[in-house]
Motif scaffolding. Structure first.
Motif, mmCIF file in Angstrom:
data_model
loop_
_atom_site.group_PDB
_atom_site.id
_atom_site.type_symbol
_atom_site.label_atom_id
_atom_site.label_comp_id
_atom_site.label_asym_id
_atom_site.label_seq_id
_atom_site.Cartn_x
_atom_site.Cartn_y
_atom_site.Cartn_z
ATOM 1 N N SER A 124 1.035 -1.217 -0.113
ATOM 2 C CA SER A 124 -0.025 -0.011 -0.158
ATOM 3 C C SER A 124 0.876 1.335 0.075
ATOM 4 C CB SER A 124 -0.990 -0.048 1.435
ATOM 5 O OG SER A 124 -1.660 -1.116 1.247
ATOM 6 N N VAL A 125 1.932 1.334 0.679
ATOM 7 C CA VAL A 125 2.782 2.321 0.765
ATOM 8 C C VAL A 125 3.323 2.594 -0.579
ATOM 9 C CG1 VAL A 125 4.868 3.370 1.863
ATOM 10 C CG2 VAL A 125 3.173 2.194 3.339
ATOM 11 N N ASP A 126 4.049 1.530 -0.978
ATOM 12 C CA ASP A 126 4.697 1.759 -2.625
ATOM 13 C C ASP A 126 3.401 2.323 -3.596
ATOM 14 O OD1 ASP A 126 7.132 0.801 -2.079
ATOM 15 O OD2 ASP A 126 6.612 -1.529 -2.620
ATOM 16 N N GLU A 127 2.173 1.705 -3.311
ATOM 17 C CA GLU A 127 1.139 2.357 -4.227
ATOM 18 C C GLU A 127 0.915 3.706 -4.015
ATOM 19 O OE1 GLU A 127 -2.224 0.004 -3.466
ATOM 20 O OE2 GLU A 127 -1.446 -1.769 -4.587
ATOM 21 N N VAL A 128 0.901 4.466 -2.939
ATOM 22 C CA VAL A 128 0.975 6.049 -2.563
ATOM 23 C C VAL A 128 2.176 6.619 -3.192
ATOM 24 C CG1 VAL A 128 0.785 7.592 -0.750
ATOM 25 C CG2 VAL A 128 -0.570 5.562 -0.514
ATOM 26 N N ILE A 129 3.458 5.922 -3.050
ATOM 27 C CA ILE A 129 4.679 6.429 -3.614
ATOM 28 C C ILE A 129 4.492 6.456 -5.039
ATOM 29 C CG2 ILE A 129 7.142 6.089 -3.993
ATOM 30 C CD1 ILE A 129 7.210 4.759 -1.173
ATOM 31 N N GLU A 130 3.937 5.262 -5.619
ATOM 32 C CA GLU A 130 3.942 5.535 -7.306
ATOM 33 C C GLU A 130 3.017 6.439 -7.782
ATOM 34 O OE1 GLU A 130 2.446 2.432 -10.751
ATOM 35 O OE2 GLU A 130 3.170 1.662 -8.812
ATOM 36 N N ASN A 131 1.755 6.550 -6.942
ATOM 37 C CA ASN A 131 0.802 7.556 -7.443
ATOM 38 C C ASN A 131 1.339 9.171 -7.145
ATOM 39 O OD1 ASN A 131 -1.160 5.699 -8.305
ATOM 40 N ND2 ASN A 131 -2.156 5.771 -6.175
ATOM 41 N N THR A 132 2.013 9.309 -6.129
ATOM 42 C CA THR A 132 2.756 10.527 -5.812
ATOM 43 C C THR A 132 3.643 10.869 -6.814
ATOM 44 O OG1 THR A 132 2.224 10.247 -3.405
ATOM 45 C CG2 THR A 132 3.829 11.924 -3.967
ATOM 46 N N GLN A 133 4.392 9.948 -7.208
ATOM 47 C CA GLN A 133 5.433 10.013 -8.132
ATOM 48 C C GLN A 133 4.904 10.362 -9.655
ATOM 49 O OE1 GLN A 133 9.033 10.081 -7.769
ATOM 50 N NE2 GLN A 133 8.590 11.489 -9.682
ATOM 51 N N LYS A 134 3.584 10.070 -9.728
ATOM 52 C CA LYS A 134 2.935 10.451 -11.062
ATOM 53 C C LYS A 134 2.417 11.823 -11.070
ATOM 54 C CE LYS A 134 1.277 5.510 -12.557
ATOM 55 N NZ LYS A 134 0.098 4.764 -12.545
ATOM 56 N N GLN A 135 2.238 12.021 -9.876
ATOM 57 C CA GLN A 135 1.316 13.481 -9.738
ATOM 58 C C GLN A 135 2.705 14.514 -9.909
ATOM 59 O OE1 GLN A 135 -0.164 13.283 -5.741
ATOM 60 N NE2 GLN A 135 -2.355 12.917 -6.932
ATOM 61 N N ILE A 136 3.771 14.067 -9.051
ATOM 62 C CA ILE A 136 5.213 14.782 -9.417
ATOM 63 C C ILE A 136 5.554 15.000 -10.691
ATOM 64 C CG2 ILE A 136 7.596 15.047 -8.807
ATOM 65 C CD1 ILE A 136 6.825 13.737 -6.026
ATOM 66 N N ASP A 137 5.583 14.294 -11.482
ATOM 67 C CA ASP A 137 5.822 14.041 -13.024
ATOM 68 C C ASP A 137 4.914 15.000 -13.668
ATOM 69 O OD1 ASP A 137 8.060 12.335 -12.457
ATOM 70 O OD2 ASP A 137 6.947 10.275 -13.138
ATOM 71 N N LYS A 138 3.780 15.034 -13.466
ATOM 72 C CA LYS A 138 2.844 15.741 -14.094
ATOM 73 C C LYS A 138 3.156 17.260 -13.906
ATOM 74 C CE LYS A 138 -0.977 12.703 -14.737
ATOM 75 N NZ LYS A 138 -2.225 12.131 -14.170
ATOM 76 N N LEU A 139 3.280 17.510 -12.585
ATOM 77 C CA LEU A 139 3.684 18.950 -12.105
ATOM 78 C C LEU A 139 4.973 19.447 -12.792
ATOM 79 C CD1 LEU A 139 2.367 18.841 -8.319
ATOM 80 C CD2 LEU A 139 1.519 20.135 -10.355
ATOM 81 N N GLN A 140 6.010 18.559 -12.723
ATOM 82 C CA GLN A 140 7.187 18.853 -13.306
ATOM 83 C C GLN A 140 7.050 18.964 -14.664
ATOM 84 O OE1 GLN A 140 9.636 15.466 -12.352
ATOM 85 N NE2 GLN A 140 10.599 16.676 -10.574
#
Length: 174
Positions: free
Chosen positions: A117-133
């Motif tokens: 579950s923590v990995d999934e949150v990290i992955e989703n957060t990384q996707k959001q970071i990539d979009k923001l970048q």
């Protein structure tokens, strides 16, 4: 394509680890991988640079084992069990000697579930970071070439810029 040995076929939930490493610090050797299909529908094989661990599902959860192999202590053990100057090669026969803490199977499953579950949150957060970048890059390009609210532009050696802007060398403003 071609012939292969049946034991090189990957199944969902298989745990693999890297046998070789081209990095100077041993960043790759011993690193685990949990095979979740990776979205492939075809049969998937692994290479000789990897080893597959076959766990007894009656006492060991494969995902728990994957997380356990990611710990710093196990990683150091894998690196220390490797030899080579340019390419590290793990002594795979020694892998069975690693001493592990093994809680009861229900607890393993719960721990693995929490970490997944923590990995999934990290992955989703990384996707959001990539979009923001990506958004930041586009916004920077727009703001640093067209400014804010300008309607009149002129041609310059750098392309079209707002009429009120100047072109100068970095040394001129230092």
């Amino acid at each position: 394509k071609g012939e292969f040995k049946e034991h090189h076929v990957l199944n969902f939930g298989d745990v693999l680890f890297a046998n070789t490493d081209l990095t100077r610090n041993g960043d790759v050797v011993g690193s685990p991988l949990f095979f979740d299909g990776f979205g492939f529908s075809d049969q998937t094989l692994y290479s000789m640079d990897l080893s597959k661990l076959k766990v007894d599902p009656s006492n060991t959860d494969a995902k728990f084992l994957y997380f356990l192999l990611m710990t710093h202590r196990v990683k150091r053990w894998m690196v220390n069990s490797s030899a080579g100057s340019t390419v590290l090669h793990l002594d795979t026969k020694r892998v069975k000697e690693i001493i592990l803490n093994l809680p009861p199977l229900p607890e393993q499953k719960k721990i693995a579930s929490i970490l997944t579950s923590v990995d999934e949150v990290i992955e989703n957060t990384q996707k959001q970071i990539d979009k923001l970048q990506d958004l930041k890059k586009a916004t920077m390009n727009e703001l640093l070439t067209k400014g804010i609210g300008h309607t009149e532009f002129k041609d310059s050696e750098l392309g079209r810029i707002p009429k009120s802007w100047e072109v100068c060398r970095l040394g001129d403003i230092l």
